[in-house]
Design an enzyme around this catalytic site. Structure first.
Site, PDB file in Angstrom:
ATOM      1  CG  HIS A  32       0.126   6.521  -0.437  1.00 30.23           C
ATOM      2  ND1 HIS A  32      -0.534   7.694  -1.724  1.00 30.23           N
ATOM      3  CD2 HIS A  32       0.041   5.660   0.186  1.00 30.23           C
ATOM      4  CE1 HIS A  32      -1.960   6.833  -0.421  1.00 30.23           C
ATOM      5  NE2 HIS A  32      -0.954   6.128   0.515  1.00 30.23           N
TER       6      HIS A  32
ATOM      7  CG  HIS B  10      -2.266   1.290   1.153  1.00 30.84           C
ATOM      8  ND1 HIS B  10      -2.968   1.187   1.170  1.00 30.84           N
ATOM      9  CD2 HIS B  10      -1.487   2.398   1.951  1.00 30.84           C
ATOM     10  CE1 HIS B  10      -3.307   3.056   1.186  1.00 30.84           C
ATOM     11  NE2 HIS B  10      -2.274   3.171   2.094  1.00 30.84           N
ATOM     12  CD  GLU B  11       1.520   3.805   3.818  1.00 31.88           C
ATOM     13  OE1 GLU B  11       1.549   4.927   3.064  1.00 31.88           O
ATOM     14  OE2 GLU B  11       0.456   3.905   4.495  1.00 31.88           O
TER      15      GLU B  11
ATOM     16  CG  HIS C 123       0.424   9.143  -6.771  1.00 31.43           C
ATOM     17  ND1 HIS C 123      -0.409   9.166  -6.451  1.00 31.43           N
ATOM     18  CD2 HIS C 123      -0.217   9.325  -7.890  1.00 31.43           C
ATOM     19  CE1 HIS C 123      -1.567  10.037  -6.849  1.00 31.43           C
ATOM     20  NE2 HIS C 123      -0.880  10.425  -8.145  1.00 31.43           N
TER      21      HIS C 123
HETATM   22 ZN    ZN Z   1      -2.597   5.621   2.170  1.00 31.77          ZN
END
Ligand code: ZN
Length: 720
Positions: free
Chosen positions: A514, A510-511, A517
């Site tokens: 980011h 998940h992290e 991105h």
């Molecule tokens: Zn998040």
């Protein structure tokens, strides 16, 4: 669960909205303002004085001392004020370059100092940093006001905005003009002078209260740790966990064992503690951590914040804070967000009720003689899972050794999809010995970014997991991104491997979503780069990236026994796959309850009296059909860091909204051949590299070929 666990980009968001920048003459401008007290203490000996000499402008943590931050931030604020003043009072007629681009270039010093400062304040706070945070927070809020409430500056932006059709701007430049104009109006630029004064006052008080909330909550969470000298109370925990609890006690210089609290309502150890009294005590420590009527009680603080936010919205011409907050989001109105959530509530609570019945059956079969309570859920749901899927966390964890998950799972997936590679750098200084740094190379071998990771829990770290940046990508400034991930995974005793749960694996993916991105950002203007998108979009790349954790060829590459290197046996893999929808009723209901609490707090009428948080919370959950006794909200109002301490106020629904985007988006990959470099490159080119350079619902639709819908989301979570 990693969902909802990520107050992404935290406070640095505030700064990046003012526009990070590089301006070589910046220091000279600062020196013109010696009247600022801090300027006297701020000189070339301060490590923030000049751009970092390290590769890629990585923060020089080997040189930075706690006492360097405050003078650097204060000088940075003075410098930014001077830069904005120069733009506002420029005698030349406003142009895109002398106004919009010039604003993008402001605040170089402030950005370097605050990026490092808020990184450390989140991940390794101490008394000095905490004190400085309290001092600088209202000053930063005041700077934001001095920009967005400056009539001369607004008038220049407005002039350019009105001429935009005739200026022959490229699409990204046009987007920047429109976004800047909207920011000004959103921030109160159209208000009368007396209303602006009032807005400034409200913003400063809100900023101070938010800081107060953070300080109280950190202390409350630390004080809420479960402490015992009786090892028998810890029955059910693994030897490793008990050793870690003994080490925590030693760190705190107390006798016995300490189980520190996580920031969520539920605590991971409740899944294994067999003593019901211990479970109840830990749960109650968690639930009432900030409600003891002592110095750490947050209730007065949040009641006042909710009231002030409602008054602020009224001043800005909106019926509620939620309406004001959602104006620039992908969902656009609170009604759209509520409609989306209301439609999921029956499916989520229905599945949670079926899960509760399964659990109660186990309790009754064991002649437990009690009704299921929240502190029983995880222990017995783990037993249901074992009975139904024969899946035991203790059986699974030896296959998830943290470093192996990182390099052969998280990094490997990114290499397969996007062609990027990673090399550890031992020459970049870090703020804590647990932090590791990797250089990220693009598919052509060129430097792309720096990536820091800091995974282990410690008392000096805020709860949860998050991503942010020390340097923002920008082609205007020629900056490549310096990105970091922070989490709170259990730290093993010295010499032991870090064996983590599959939920923790998911958090890492998940992290890192980011992080991608941020690292793939290819924007000209820093204000539109990377993760500086709307909250109800920013969790899309991260939740999307979670999907690769269970993609067969990725999973087979990292799920290996830490001792033997053996692949996870096929039957265990099949069980993990099968168990994916397990407990999703609980997970979705606790998220919905937190999201609805957030939305209800920010629907308060401007003339409503100060609320009693406990009564308000009870009524809000009843009203939204989420008062489910055995599924408490993921965060209670009094320790809901996302909405009082971070920028997720009226924005927590974004985790659910972006789950929809993530599942719907992953469905596109499924329909187009799954994991291929072509699919990865297309996603990178059309979404991950685009930041906020175009309207988000359009960006999504152009890539996906359709608007998002909840079909894949409900199916993936077994909620159909
Ligand atoms: Zn998040």
């Amino acid at each position: 669960m990693s969902q909802g666990n990520c107050p992404h980009a935290a406070l640095s968001f505030l700064i990046s909205t003012i526009a990070p920048a590089v301006l070589p003459i910046a220091i000279a401008i600062c020196a013109c303002y010696p009247s600022v007290a801090a300027a006297q203490e701020f000189g070339p000996s301060n490590p923030f004085y000049a751009p970092s000499p390290l590769p890629f402008h990585a923060p020089p943590f080997d040189k930075i001392k706690d006492e360097d931050y405050q003078p650097a931030i204060e000088a940075g604020i003075a410098q930014s004020e001077a830069e904005y003043k120069a733009i506002a009072e420029n005698p030349e007629a406003p142009t895109f370059d002398n106004t919009i681009v010039a604003m993008e270039k402001t605040g170089q010093l402030l950005d370097r100092a605050t990026s490092a400062f808020f990184g450390v304040a989140g991940a390794n706070i101490d008394d000095t940093i905490q004190k400085v945070r309290g001092i600088v927070a209202p000053k930063l809020a005041a700077l934001e006001d001095s920009v967005y409430l400056n009539p001369k500056l607004f008038s220049r932006v407005e002039t350019i905005y009105k001429q935009r059709a005739t200026l022959k701007l490229d699409p990204e430049a046009l987007r920047l003009v429109e976004r800047d104009y909207d920011h000004f109006v959103h921030g109160g630029a159209n208000l009368s002078e007396s209303d602006k004064v009032q807005l400034r006052k409200i913003n400063e008080e809100l900023s101070t209260l938010s800081s107060t909330f953070d300080d109280k909550l950190l202390a409350a969470t630390k004080a809420g740790a479960y402490v015992t000298i009786d090892k028998a109370m810890l029955a059910g925990l693994s030897d490793g966990r008990i050793a870690a609890a003994a080490a925590s006690a030693k760190d705190r210089k107390v006798e016995g064992f300490v189980l520190p609290l996580q920031n969520t309502t539920q605590q991971p150890d409740l899944a294994s503690l067999s003593n019901r009294a211990t479970r109840q005590a830990i749960f109650e420590n968690s639930w009432s951590r900030a409600e003891h009527g002592d110095a750490n009680d947050t209730r007065d603080t949040i009641a006042r914040m909710a009231q002030l936010r409602a008054q602020k919205a009224k001043l800005l011409g909106f019926p509620s804070f939620a309406a004001w907050k959602l104006e620039d989001q992908m969902a656009k109105t609170p009604e759209a967000a509520l409609k989306f959530m209301d439609a999921i509530v029956p499916a989520a609570t229905g599945k949670a009720a079926r899960e509760a019945k399964d659990i109660q059956d186990v309790i009754d079969a064991q002649h437990g003689g009690f009704q299921l309570q929240p502190w029983d859920w995880q222990l017995y749901s783990e037993q249901v899972r074992k009975a139904r899927y024969d899946l035991d966390d203790a059986q699974v964890k030896p296959y998830f050794e943290l470093n192996n998950v990182l390099e052969n799972g998280v990094f490997y997936a990114a290499t397969q999809l996007y062609g990027i590679t990673f090399k550890e750098r031992h020459d970049i200084p870090v703020y804590h010995p647990d932090v590791r740094v990797f250089e990220v190379m693009d598919s052509n071998g060129q430097h792309l970014a720096l990536f820091y990771c800091d995974y282990f829990k410690r008392d000096s770290k805020s709860g949860g997991a998050w991503m942010s940046e020390f340097v923002h990508q920008s082609r205007l400034m020629g900056d490549s991104p310096v990105v970091y991930n922070v989490a709170n995974l259990p730290k093993p005793a010295a010499g032991e491997p870090a064996l983590i749960s599959f939920d923790d694996v998911t958090t890492m993916f998940h992290e890192f979503g980011h992080a991608l991105h941020g690292m793939f950002s290819n924007a000209v203007y820093p204000g539109l780069a990377g993760t500086s998108t709307a909250r109800d979009f920013v969790e899309f790349p991260s939740q999307f990236n979670e999907h690769w954790a269970t993609y067969p060829s990725i999973f087979a590459h990292y799920a290996r026994h830490y001792k033997t290197g053996a692949l996870m046996p096929a039957d265990l893999v099949a069980k993990i796959q099968k168990a994916k929808t397990f407990n999703k009723g609980y997970a979705m209901t606790e998220l919905l309850a937190a999201a609805e609490l957030d939305m209800q707090w920010h629907f308060l009428a401007p003339d409503a009296p100060l609320q009693n948080p406990d009564d308000f919370e009870k009524q809000a959950l009843e009203k939204t059909h989420l008062n489910v006794s055995y599924v408490p909200p993921r965060y209670r109002s009094s320790y809901f860091e996302h909405i009082w301490g971070n920028d997720y106020s009226a924005g927590y629904y974004a985790y659910l909204w972006t789950q929809m985007l993530a599942d719907d988006g992953y469905q596109w990959f499924t329909e187009h051949g799954g994991l291929t470099r072509a699919n990865g490159d297309r996603f990178r080119q059309m979404v991950l590299s685009r930041g906020s350079t175009e309207e988000l619902s359009k960006m999504y639709k152009d890539w996906r070929g359709a608007d998002p819908n909840t079909k894949a989301m409900l199916k993936n979570r077994g909620l159909e």
